[in-house]
Design an enzyme around this catalytic site. Structure first.
Site, PDB file in Angstrom:
ATOM      1  N   ASP A 191       0.842  -1.192   0.000  1.00  0.00           N
ATOM      2  CA  ASP A 191       0.000   0.000   0.000  1.00  0.00           C
ATOM      3  C   ASP A 191       0.877   1.242   0.000  1.00  0.00           C
ATOM      4  O   ASP A 191       2.049   1.181  -0.371  1.00  0.00           O
ATOM      5  CB  ASP A 191      -0.932  -0.034   1.227  1.00  0.00           C
ATOM      6  CG  ASP A 191      -2.277   0.605   0.950  1.00  0.00           C
ATOM      7  OD1 ASP A 191      -2.326   1.839   0.837  1.00  0.00           O
ATOM      8  OD2 ASP A 191      -3.276  -0.129   0.842  1.00  0.00           O
ATOM      9  N   HIS A 249      -4.034   5.918   3.699  1.00  0.00           N
ATOM     10  CA  HIS A 249      -4.670   4.716   3.166  1.00  0.00           C
ATOM     11  C   HIS A 249      -4.111   3.434   3.768  1.00  0.00           C
ATOM     12  O   HIS A 249      -4.845   2.589   4.286  1.00  0.00           O
ATOM     13  CB  HIS A 249      -4.505   4.713   1.645  1.00  0.00           C
ATOM     14  CG  HIS A 249      -5.354   3.736   0.916  1.00  0.00           C
ATOM     15  ND1 HIS A 249      -4.968   2.435   0.679  1.00  0.00           N
ATOM     16  CD2 HIS A 249      -6.577   3.877   0.342  1.00  0.00           C
ATOM     17  CE1 HIS A 249      -5.912   1.819  -0.010  1.00  0.00           C
ATOM     18  NE2 HIS A 249      -6.903   2.661  -0.228  1.00  0.00           N
ATOM     19  N   ASP A 268      -5.657   5.682  11.799  1.00  0.00           N
ATOM     20  CA  ASP A 268      -5.208   6.747  10.924  1.00  0.00           C
ATOM     21  C   ASP A 268      -3.784   7.100  11.348  1.00  0.00           C
ATOM     22  O   ASP A 268      -3.437   6.925  12.528  1.00  0.00           O
ATOM     23  CB  ASP A 268      -6.123   7.969  11.091  1.00  0.00           C
ATOM     24  CG  ASP A 268      -6.041   8.950   9.941  1.00  0.00           C
ATOM     25  OD1 ASP A 268      -6.328   8.553   8.802  1.00  0.00           O
ATOM     26  OD2 ASP A 268      -5.682  10.119  10.180  1.00  0.00           O
ATOM     27  N   SER A 320     -11.102  -0.908  -1.132  1.00  0.00           N
ATOM     28  CA  SER A 320      -9.871  -0.843  -0.345  1.00  0.00           C
ATOM     29  C   SER A 320     -10.119  -1.185   1.115  1.00  0.00           C
ATOM     30  O   SER A 320      -9.219  -1.683   1.802  1.00  0.00           O
ATOM     31  CB  SER A 320      -9.259   0.559  -0.423  1.00  0.00           C
ATOM     32  OG  SER A 320      -8.629   0.776  -1.651  1.00  0.00           O
TER      33      SER A 320
END
Length: 587
Positions: free
Chosen positions: A79, A119, A325, A365
């Site tokens: 990723d 992400h 996050d 995703s």
């Protein structure tokens, strides 16, 4: 154990109360757990203005309580890079087990430094955020070990094939990876060149990993059903294609979604239906939970609400996935210089002021790592399983969602995309959901008693290219080519195919050709529906797949049909079918 969608029963009031009490106890160990509807969904209020539908979750039920948490399983995340120092991830991160591809930075620290790069950290949290540590969230497999490969790095933002090979099998850090999560893909409507040699170059090392058992590869299907990218630069799907409701770009146009060892994952929202963005196609395997956008009217600005609703309607208010996050309020999706979408955002949040979590992760995703997490639970239950067994277990225990999914038809009555269909072996399949939504408890239970599949039988590529190409007529007169498979494959596990025509199609206009593959037993699988978005000077598919034939026998005549659906019955054909090839794998 809760049950729904035909296998499970609707929850009663007493059961709901018990589940609510259980969730409250779990929340004491992970304060944001109550918002993670994808793990335990009793219809509670979560982030977003729409409550989730009761029992639309991964079916984890009591697995975590029984210590089925992915222990002993290593999951690699290819990723943007994962914040490996995150307080809710670090205990599960393998020390010096990750790979940073960017020069000038520590080799084993792929933690992103670009503020918007949240992400990978969000994906990793969905899979393996630490559980019961008094902070934040919990992963689907909270006992799994995590490794990060920042293929989309801070310096080099494109994912090259050498990075894929490194993260998938070549790299030193990849050698002990059991499950590889890949929340990325090719979104173009143009068919990609992908040769048979390339297929071999991927599939052979994929199958050889884990001492010949094969690594479990999980890949996002894509977010191109509407192909709308708010504020982005991707080409937009024409409104007439969107109105046709066939999906702008089929997931099989990303060639790596068609590899035999890959499970391609669709996304289901909190109501138990296809998320508005989730790419469709015959290459799908199963669905995970990716949610929608998680916006709240009282938080999001009117202007942004108007913009997003113009693209996605009220789906913007449906719950997204709550996950990790990048640490702090200057990094990731939840940062001070980014607009707040819901009550979890920013340092002023009364829910969690750390900015270390976000409640807006969505897309295939997000759906893919829910399946990677379930695969980790399955492998803990039975570490000897190979990739073929894991795929088969997840497919045959998946739950049928949206069982009234409608057929999609052309104005002239031609069937473009069927809803759920039962194949000749009795397996239900949908071009929106694959075999259905993963069910962790059912999969783990089956894994514990699952016997290895017989040795793989590969028909090899079989092909036909007639001296005279076949004219592509209208829906009533499709071009046909046939190939006989004589290998004794009693139960199909996968079908791959390719074709070539001389038909030209302009960019971003409804593609008129309907491509259908028919098995010897008569099962029809839509490979490319008419009215979708395809751009090609001479339409050719090097490599595409269908999973609709699971457990059918392969022996007999396979038929490829291509029709120019809008073509009038008395009109002259505008193109010809030149060749057809097929490969069947099974046992």
């Amino acid at each position: 154990m809760r049950q729904l969608f035909g296998k499970r029963t609707i929850l009663g009031v007493a059961t709901l109360a018990a589940l609510s009490a259980g969730a409250a106890q779990a929340q004491q160990g992970d304060p944001l757990y109550r918002y993670q509807w994808h793990l335990m969904n009793y219809g509670q209020a979560v982030l977003g203005d729409t409550k989730p539908t009761v029992a639309v979750d991964l079916g984890i039920d009591d697995l975590h309580d029984y210590n089925i948490r992915g222990k002993g399983v290593v999951v690699g995340v290819l990723d943007q890079g994962v914040d490996i120092h995150h307080a809710d991830l670090v205990a599960n991160v393998v020390p010096n087990g990750s790979k940073n591809f960017d020069p000038g930075r520590p080799e084993h620290d792929p933690t992103p430094t670009t503020p918007s790069y949240g992400h990978g950290t969000s994906v990793a949290g969905i899979i393996g955020a630490v559980g019961w540590n008094g902070i934040g969230v919990r992963g689907v497999a909270p006992g799994a070990r995590l490794k990060s490969f920042n293929g989309f790095g801070d310096v080099s933002t494109s994912l090259s094939e050498d990075k894929i090979f490194y993260a998938w099998w070549n790299g030193a850090e990849a050698q002990d990876v059991d499950v590889s999560n890949n929340s990325w893909g090719v979104g173009s409507g143009s068919p990609q060149t992908f040769s048979e040699n390339q297929v071999d170059a991927y599939e052979k090392p994929m199958a050889a990993a884990r001492n010949g058992r094969g690594r479990v590869f999980v890949k996002a299907a894509g977010n191109n059903y509407l192909q709308r990218d708010v504020g982005g630069s991707r080409p937009k799907c024409a409104q007439v294609i969107i109105d046709a409701n066939v999906g702008c770009v089929q997931t099989g146009l990303d060639p790596r979604n068609n590899l035999f060892g890959v499970m391609t994952i669709a996304s289901v929202d909190a109501s138990g239906r296809r998320a508005v963005y989730s790419s469709a196609g015959s290459a799908l395997w199963v669905s995970g939970l990716g949610g929608e956008f998680g916006a709240e009217r009282d938080v999001l600005s009117d202007a942004t609400q108007t913009l997003y609703r113009g693209y996605f309607g009220d789906a913007i208010y449906s719950p997204a996935i709550v996950t990790t996050d990048p640490s702090g309020c200057a990094m990731g999706y939840n940062r001070e210089d980014a607009e707040a979408f819901n009550r979890l955002d920013h340092a002023t949040s009364a829910i969690d002021a750390s900015c270390d979590y976000n409640g807006t992760m969505s897309g295939t995703s997000a759906a893919a790592p829910t399946v990677s997490g379930v695969a980790a639970l399955v492998l803990q239950a039975n570490p000897k399983l190979g990739v073929r067994e894991v795929k088969y277990i997840l497919a045959t225990t998946a739950r049928q969602v949206d069982k009234d999914q409608p057929d999609v038809k052309h104005a002239n009555g031609t069937l473009l995309v069927p809803g759920w269909r039962k194949n000749a072996a009795g397996r239900l399949f949908s071009n929106w959901y694959g075999f259905g939504l993963v069910d962790a408890t059912a999969a783990v239970e089956l894994a514990g008693r699952f016997k290895p599949l017989p040795a793989l039988v590969d028909s090899g590529w079989q092909r036909v290219a007639p001296a005279q190409a076949v004219a592509i007529g209208g829906a009533g007169a499709p071009a046909k080519l046939q190939i006989a498979i004589d290998r004794d494959i009693a139960k199909i596990e996968g079908v791959q195919l390719g074709l070539a025509t001389d038909y030209s199609s302009a960019s971003n206009t409804p593609f008129p050709l309907q491509v259908v593959l028919i098995s010897p037993k008569g099962t029809r699988s839509t490979i490319v529906p008419a009215m979708t978005s395809v751009s090609s000077s001479a339409f050719k598919l090097d490599f595409v797949s269908s999973n609709a034939f699971l457990d059918e026998p392969a022996k007999g005549t396979w038929t490829l049909e291509i029709a120019d659906v809008p073509l009038a019955a008395n009109a002259a054909a505008k193109g010809k079918l030149n060749s057809f090839k097929i490969r069947v794998l099974g046992h």
